[in-house]
Design a protein around this motif. Structure first.
Motif, PDB file in Angstrom:
ATOM      1  N   UNK A 137      27.483-120.960  29.748  1.00  0.00           N
ATOM      2  CA  UNK A 137      28.278-120.889  28.525  1.00  0.00           C
ATOM      3  C   UNK A 137      28.423-119.438  28.077  1.00  0.00           C
ATOM      4  N   UNK A 138      29.471-119.180  27.331  1.00  0.00           N
ATOM      5  CA  UNK A 138      29.539-117.925  26.576  1.00  0.00           C
ATOM      6  C   UNK A 138      28.630-118.072  25.359  1.00  0.00           C
ATOM      7  N   UNK A 139      28.107-116.972  24.900  1.00  0.00           N
ATOM      8  CA  UNK A 139      27.231-116.989  23.732  1.00  0.00           C
ATOM      9  C   UNK A 139      27.955-116.290  22.571  1.00  0.00           C
ATOM     10  N   UNK A 140      27.361-115.299  21.997  1.00  0.00           N
ATOM     11  CA  UNK A 140      27.962-114.553  20.899  1.00  0.00           C
ATOM     12  C   UNK A 140      28.551-113.250  21.451  1.00  0.00           C
ATOM     13  N   UNK A 141      29.425-112.605  20.717  1.00  0.00           N
ATOM     14  CA  UNK A 141      29.958-111.322  21.194  1.00  0.00           C
ATOM     15  C   UNK A 141      28.869-110.253  21.261  1.00  0.00           C
ATOM     16  N   UNK A 142      28.913-109.470  22.301  1.00  0.00           N
ATOM     17  CA  UNK A 142      28.041-108.301  22.415  1.00  0.00           C
ATOM     18  C   UNK A 142      28.782-107.122  21.800  1.00  0.00           C
ATOM     19  N   UNK A 143      28.322-106.679  20.660  1.00  0.00           N
ATOM     20  CA  UNK A 143      29.053-105.696  19.861  1.00  0.00           C
ATOM     21  C   UNK A 143      28.512-104.293  20.126  1.00  0.00           C
ATOM     22  N   UNK A 226      23.491-109.125  13.031  1.00  0.00           N
ATOM     23  CA  UNK A 226      22.818-107.856  12.731  1.00  0.00           C
ATOM     24  C   UNK A 226      21.633-107.629  13.662  1.00  0.00           C
ATOM     25  N   UNK A 227      21.512-106.410  14.141  1.00  0.00           N
ATOM     26  CA  UNK A 227      20.410-106.053  15.033  1.00  0.00           C
ATOM     27  C   UNK A 227      19.280-105.414  14.230  1.00  0.00           C
ATOM     28  N   UNK A 228      18.056-105.865  14.494  1.00  0.00           N
ATOM     29  CA  UNK A 228      16.915-105.419  13.697  1.00  0.00           C
ATOM     30  C   UNK A 228      16.743-103.911  13.731  1.00  0.00           C
ATOM     31  N   UNK A 315      18.091-119.079  13.027  1.00  0.00           N
ATOM     32  CA  UNK A 315      17.094-118.200  13.638  1.00  0.00           C
ATOM     33  C   UNK A 315      17.641-116.793  13.863  1.00  0.00           C
ATOM     34  N   UNK A 316      18.928-116.673  14.217  1.00  0.00           N
ATOM     35  CA  UNK A 316      19.519-115.340  14.376  1.00  0.00           C
ATOM     36  C   UNK A 316      20.987-115.369  13.996  1.00  0.00           C
ATOM     37  N   UNK A 317      21.375-114.412  13.161  1.00  0.00           N
ATOM     38  CA  UNK A 317      22.738-114.371  12.640  1.00  0.00           C
ATOM     39  C   UNK A 317      23.802-114.201  13.701  1.00  0.00           C
ATOM     40  N   UNK A 318      23.456-113.620  14.866  1.00  0.00           N
ATOM     41  CA  UNK A 318      24.459-113.404  15.904  1.00  0.00           C
ATOM     42  C   UNK A 318      25.078-114.712  16.367  1.00  0.00           C
TER      43      UNK A 318
END
Length: 357
Positions: A137-143, A226-228, A315-318
């Motif tokens: 599957x595709x997941x979230x965009x890698x920004x 958002x990345x920590x 668990x994670x906003x991404x």
């Protein structure tokens, strides 16, 4: 597989506790409980003694792949009908994950879409085609997060990295997706990193520390916002730090060989002191499996992901950007038969390019 009966009993008690917590999360969907589950699982995600365990290799612990990978392992553990276990491990990122899949040290992996393309075709940094790889599957965009000390910003776009006169930036850990794609983008932008820059090979957390300590002036940190580490860097440095944007000319240059990237708008307040929307670039993250993982396992995992998206989002906003209708957006290699069956059952349109010959 476990042979020690005492440890087995302790693990079963732990698993029952995790299951109870997970049910609460599914019922209430509160971030507090989700965080508690995540921290609990970090110390006790051992496999069941009666199930085959598959390894999911992710990324560094300070990026996005790892916590989401742990969340997926949690979902599998919480599913009483699951006939398999999943163990999420950290790694240097996409390139190492390709190698782990090749050597069967991992059976599933998260990676950048371009690495899946390179691996399957035997292009870019991967010399030999990895024809055993299949998409799940595709997941979230890698920004793309290209950060620069504000005092050095000129145009405010990616090309500012070419104007640093040997300034030191962190490109990412060696052999990571961040390093390989970062250098790839710099090359496409006409930036000679060997002469125009001084390169440090740091993980995201150490990069944030190095920025604060003035050991580097910029960093490359692709990931799901958002990345920590980026949040921490902005919290420490405020308006002394700028996230660079990308313009159409730069995007065209980056896409000159592979049409992988697109514009991505980072909403205002994604990070501390970010008061306006920033237009950067993004590409797909994908979940990849070895072809020899049983169809039933991949089918169950695909189903589990898409039927429990609300839990992942807590668990994670991404993962909030994940939408089932776009489950195959950015996927470039053939689908695993288990995933294909799930999508066909759900009536999702399957591009011909994702079907095996």
């Amino acid at each position: 597989y476990m042979t020690n009966s005492a440890y087995f009993l302790r693990h079963q008690e732990t698993k029952r506790a995790i299951l109870g917590i997970t049910r609460l999360i599914i019922k209430s969907q509160t971030k507090l409980l989700a965080l508690f589950l995540y921290l609990t699982l970090l110390g006790c995600q051992e496999p069941s003694s009666s199930n085959r365990t598959y390894v999911l290799t992710t990324g560094t612990t300070s990026a996005t792949y790892y916590p989401v990978g742990v969340a997926l392992a949690t979902l599998v553990s919480a599913d009483q009908d699951s006939a398999f276990s999943l163990s999420a491990i950290s790694s240097a990122g996409s390139l190492e994950n390709v190698k782990l899949l090749r050597d069967n040290q991992a059976q599933l992996a998260t990676m950048l879409s371009i690495f899946a393309t390179w691996a399957y075709e035997g292009e870019g940094p991967i010399l030999n085609p990895q024809s055993h790889l299949r998409a799940v599957t595709a997941l979230w965009p890698n920004v793309e997060h290209l950060l620069l000390k504000s005092e050095l910003v000129t145009d405010g776009t990616f090309s500012d990295f070419g104007k640093l006169n040997g300034g030191r930036i962190s490109i990412g850990m060696r052999n990571s997706g961040a390093e390989i794609t970062g250098l790839y983008m710099l090359d496409k932008l006409g930036i000679d990193y060997k002469t125009d820059l001084s390169i440090a090979y740091l993980g995201y957390g150490p990069s944030a520390d190095a920025l604060q300590d003035d050991n580097i002036v910029g960093l490359n940190a692709p990931g799901g916002p958002p990345m920590a580490a980026i949040t921490r860097a902005h919290a420490l440095l405020g308006d002394q730090l700028t996230i660079l944007s990308v313009n159409q000319e730069e995007l065209n240059a980056i896409n000159s060989e592979y049409m992988i990237w697109d514009f991505y708008d980072l909403p205002a307040n994604t990070y501390p002191s970010q008061n306006e929307t920033i237009r950067t670039a993004g590409s797909a993250n994908v979940l990849i499996a070895r072809e020899d993982v049983p169809d039933s396992v991949v089918y169950a995992l695909t189903k589990l992901i898409w039927e429990n998206l609300a839990v992942l989002r807590e668990i994670h906003g991404a993962t909030r950007s994940m939408v089932f209708e776009q489950a195959l957006r950015g996927v470039t290699i053939p689908l695993h038969d288990g995933a294909l069956r799930f999508y066909q059952e759900k009536g999702l349109d399957i591009p011909d390019a994702l079907l095996r010959d």
